[in-house]
Design a protein around this motif. Structure first.
Motif, PDB file in Angstrom:
ATOM      1  N   SER A  52       0.840  -1.202   0.000  1.00 41.47           N
ATOM      2  CA  SER A  52       0.000   0.000   0.000  1.00 41.47           C
ATOM      3  C   SER A  52       0.871   1.246   0.000  1.00 41.47           C
ATOM      4  O   SER A  52       2.024   1.226   0.451  1.00 41.47           O
ATOM      5  CB  SER A  52      -0.935   0.018   1.215  1.00 41.47           C
ATOM      6  OG  SER A  52      -1.797  -1.106   1.200  1.00 41.47           O
ATOM      7  N   ASP A  53       0.304   2.345  -0.492  1.00 43.60           N
ATOM      8  CA  ASP A  53       1.006   3.624  -0.586  1.00 43.60           C
ATOM      9  C   ASP A  53       0.897   4.333   0.763  1.00 43.60           C
ATOM     10  O   ASP A  53      -0.119   4.969   1.067  1.00 43.60           O
ATOM     11  CB  ASP A  53       0.383   4.463  -1.701  1.00 43.60           C
ATOM     12  CG  ASP A  53       1.118   5.768  -1.936  1.00 43.60           C
ATOM     13  OD1 ASP A  53       2.130   6.014  -1.250  1.00 43.60           O
ATOM     14  OD2 ASP A  53       0.678   6.545  -2.808  1.00 43.60           O
ATOM     15  N   LYS A 124       0.363   0.198  -4.003  1.00 48.67           N
ATOM     16  CA  LYS A 124       1.693   0.561  -4.493  1.00 48.67           C
ATOM     17  C   LYS A 124       2.661  -0.569  -4.185  1.00 48.67           C
ATOM     18  O   LYS A 124       2.931  -0.861  -3.024  1.00 48.67           O
ATOM     19  CB  LYS A 124       2.184   1.855  -3.841  1.00 48.67           C
ATOM     20  CG  LYS A 124       3.529   2.320  -4.382  1.00 48.67           C
ATOM     21  CD  LYS A 124       3.984   3.612  -3.715  1.00 48.67           C
ATOM     22  CE  LYS A 124       5.324   4.063  -4.263  1.00 48.67           C
ATOM     23  NZ  LYS A 124       5.801   5.313  -3.625  1.00 48.67           N
ATOM     24  N   TRP A 125       3.137  -1.230  -5.252  1.00 46.21           N
ATOM     25  CA  TRP A 125       4.177  -2.236  -5.079  1.00 46.21           C
ATOM     26  C   TRP A 125       5.123  -2.162  -6.264  1.00 46.21           C
ATOM     27  O   TRP A 125       4.815  -1.580  -7.299  1.00 46.21           O
ATOM     28  CB  TRP A 125       3.577  -3.641  -4.921  1.00 46.21           C
ATOM     29  CG  TRP A 125       2.681  -4.085  -6.029  1.00 46.21           C
ATOM     30  CD1 TRP A 125       2.999  -4.227  -7.338  1.00 46.21           C
ATOM     31  CD2 TRP A 125       1.299  -4.436  -5.914  1.00 46.21           C
ATOM     32  NE1 TRP A 125       1.912  -4.650  -8.058  1.00 46.21           N
ATOM     33  CE2 TRP A 125       0.849  -4.798  -7.203  1.00 46.21           C
ATOM     34  CE3 TRP A 125       0.396  -4.510  -4.856  1.00 46.21           C
ATOM     35  CZ2 TRP A 125      -0.443  -5.205  -7.454  1.00 46.21           C
ATOM     36  CZ3 TRP A 125      -0.890  -4.904  -5.111  1.00 46.21           C
ATOM     37  CH2 TRP A 125      -1.307  -5.252  -6.388  1.00 46.21           C
TER      38      TRP A 125
END
Length: 502
Positions: A52-53, A124-125
Motif C-alpha cells: 500500500s502507498d 503501491k508495489w
C-alpha cells in the motif's frame, strides 16, 4: 470462504481489530494505524506494508480525517465523499471483504460504532517495467511485452483496441493465492459457445494456487497428454489483439507475462507476427520455408537412419561410397549413432538456455563444435551424421513458437527408433500416427486441422500464403454460431492517389 470470514463487521472497533489481528497473527508486515477522526471518534487504517502507498494513506486519508471539524454526526460514507481524496473507494461489510481488500494492497479504514469499512485504492508495489519480450523478439513490429502485473497488461490491450466492445471479465482462482484471471474478448466477434466454454473450464478449476498461466493451460486443454499445445501462449499484446479481432478469446493471469489464446490450429503455431508486418510476398516465401524446415526438423534424422540402414539403393553410388568411408571407423549402427547425437545436441541446447545469458550462447556453440569435432576424430560418430543433426537443429530454430519446437523435438526420437527398426515403413507408420492424432485433436472444441479438414479458399488466404491486406476481407470461421465473419471493406491506395476497393 470460511464461516469466520462470512461474519459481518462488529460495531466495536476493538472487536474488528482483534479479529483481523487473529487472522494475521505472526505477520510482521500487518500494520494498524490508529487515530482519531476530528479529535474525537476512534478509527484505524489497516494495510500490508510494501503493498500500500503509505504516503498516500497519510496525505489523503489520515490527515484530512484528523482535521475534519464536521465529523460529528457524519457516517463513514459521508466522510469519504467529503474528506478522502481517493477516486477508488468501496464499502466492505464482512471480515472476508476486509481480508480480501487488505491482501490485494487496499488499505481499509475502520471506525468505531460503524459496522462497515472503507477500502481505498492506494495500491503501491514494485513492478517490472514494460520491455521487449525476450522469447519473441521482432525485427519489425511493436516492441512492447506483457509484464507480471495484470492491470498493466490489460491497459496494453486497451491502448491498441480502444473500442468499448472489448470486454474484460475477471475471476479469482486459487484457494490461497487468490489469483486474478481475466478473460478478454470482443463482443460481436467472439462466439457465444466459445465464451461459455472458457468460463465453464475456468470455473471448474480447484487448486491451492496459480503461480503462472501454465497452471491454467494444463488444466483447461482438451487433451493435456498430447505433445502439441492446444492454446497459444504469447508475451506480445499485438498478437493477443490480432487474435481478438479474429474472434478468439484471451486469458491473462496476474503474476504471469504470458497470455493464453483459444482456440488455435496447427498453423497458428507455425505463424509469426512478423508475417503480417512484412510485404505479403516476402511473408509468403518465408512461411513456405518455415513449413518445409518444420517437416525437415521432424523427419531428416529418421530418413537418414532408414536410408543408411535398409535402403542404400536410394543413395547414388559415389555418395554412398563417401558415406561408407566416413562410417567405417564408427562402431555403432546408424540408429544408436543418431540417438547419441540428438540427445547430446538437445542437452547442449538446454544447457545454453539454463546458463546465464553472457555465457549460455557461447557454451552451446563452442560445446557443439568441440564435441562434434572430437567425436568424429575419435571415430564415435561419422561426419555425415554430425551434418544431419546440425541441419536438423537449424531447421528447428525456424519454428517461431518454442513450445511447438519442443513437441517436434519429442516426436523426432520415436521416429528415429521406428526408422532404425522398420526403415521407411516405420517412418510412414509414425507419420500416419501423428496425422491421426492431429485429426483427433481439438482446441476448445474446434478441430486442430479445421482449416484444411474443410478447405475453403477464404481460409487458405492466411494459411498456405499470406494474402495482401486488401484481400483479407473475412475472418476465420471458428464456430458455427460465430457472428458475421466479414471485415470492414479494405481499400488499396495506389501510388497515383487512386483507390481500388477489394
Amino acid at each position: 470462504m470460511s464461516e469466520q470470514e462470512k461474519q459481518p463487521l462488529d460495531l466495536a472497533l476493538t472487536v474488528n481489530l482483534e479479529r483481523l489481528q487473529t487472522v494475521y497473527t505472526s505477520c510482521s508486515d500487518f500494520i494498524v494505524r490508529k487515530f482519531a477522526i476530528g479529535g474525537q471518534m476512534e478509527a484505524a487504517v489497516i494495510y500490508i506494508d510494501g503493498m500500500s502507498d503509505t504516503n498516500g494513506i497519510d496525505k489523503y486519508v489520515i490527515a484530512p480525517l484528523m482535521n475534519a471539524e464536521d465529523a460529528e454526526g457524519a457516517n463513514l460514507s459521508q466522510l469519504a465523499e467529503k474528506r478522502i481524496g481517493v477516486s477508488d473507494k468501496r464499502i466492505v461489510s464482512t471480515l472476508g471483504d476486509c481480508i480480501g481488500a487488505i491482501s490485494n494492497g487496499l488499505p481499509v479504514l475502520l471506525r468505531d460504532q460503524e459496522a462497515i469499512g472503507l477500502a481505498c485504492g492506494l495500491i503501491k508495489w514494485e513492478q517490472r517495467s514494460i520491455e521487449e519480450p525476450a522469447a519473441e523478439s521482432a525485427i519489425r513490429g511493436p516492441r512492447e511485452g506483457f509484464t507480471e502485473t495484470l492491470r498493466v497488461n490489460t491497459s496494453l490491450l486497451r491502448r491498441i483496441i480502444k473500442s468499448p466492445l472489448m470486454k474484460l471479465e475477471t475471476i479469482t482462482l486459487g484457494e490461497y493465492t487468490q489469483t486474478k484471471v481475466t478473460i478478454a474478448y470482443i463482443e460481436g466477434l467472439a462466439s457465444a459457445s466459445l465464451l461459455q466454454e472458457v468460463r465453464s473450464r475456468l470455473g471448474r478449476i480447484e487448486i491451492d494456487g496459480i503461480l503462472e498461466s501454465g497452471y491454467i493451460e494444463e488444466m483447461i486443454e482438451d487433451t493435456p497428454r498430447s505433445p502439441f499445445p492446444q492454446l497459444l501462449s504469447t508475451e506480445r499484446p499485438d498478437v493477443v489483439c490480432a487474435s481478438l479481432l479474429e474472434g478468439r478469446a484471451a486469458i491473462l493471469t496476474e503474476g504471469s507475462p504470458y497470455a493464453l489464446i483459444a482456440p488455435i490450429s496447427l498453423f497458428t503455431l507455425l505463424q509469426s507476427p512478423e508475417d503480417y508486418y512484412q510485404r505479403f510476398w516476402v511473408s509468403t516465401v518465408i512461411r513456405w520455408l518455415r513449413y518445409f524446415f518444420a517437416i525437415m526438423s521432424l523427419l531428416l534424422p529418421s530418413l537418414y537412419v532408414a536410408v543408411l540402414t535398409y535402403h542404400q539403393e536410394m543413395v547414388p553410388g559415389s555418395l554412398l561410397s563417401s558415406m561408407a568411408t566416413a562410417r567405417e571407423p564408427v562402431p555403432f549402427p546408424a540408429l544408436i549413432e543418431a540417438l547419441m547425437m540428438e540427445v547430446t545436441f538437445e542437452a547442449l541446447r538446454e544447457a545454453g538456455l539454463r546458463l546465464p545469458k553472457q555465457v549460455g550462447a557461447a557454451v552451446s556453440i563452442v560445446g557443439a563444435l568441440v564435441i562434434g569435432q572430437a567425436a568424429v576424430q575419435a571415430g564415435l560418430v561419422s561426419a555425415p551424421m554430425v551434418i544431419v543433426v546440425a541441419i536438423t537443429g537449424i531447421a528447428s530454430f525456424m519454428i517461431p513458437r518454442y513450445i511447438t519446437g519442443i513437441a517436434i523435438r519429442m516426436l523426432r526420437f520415436p521416429l528415429i527408433i521406428l526408422a532404425g527398426t522398420f526403415g521407411l515403413l516405420g517412418i510412414m507408420m509414425g507419420i500416419i500416427a501423428i496425422v491421426l492424432h492431429l485429426c483427433a485433436l481439438k482446441s476448445f472444441g474446434m478441430p486442430f486441422l479445421h482449416t484444411i479438414a474443410t478447405p475453403k479458399f477464404r481460409e487458405m488466404k492466411d494459411i498456405l500464403i499470406r494474402a495482401p491486406w486488401w484481400a483479407l476481407d473475412t475472418r476465420p470461421q471458428l464456430y458455427d454460431d460465430q457472428p458475421v465473419s466479414h471485415r470492414q471493406p479494405v481499400k488499396q491506395a495506389t501510388g497515383s492517389g487512386q483507390e481500388g476497393e477489394s
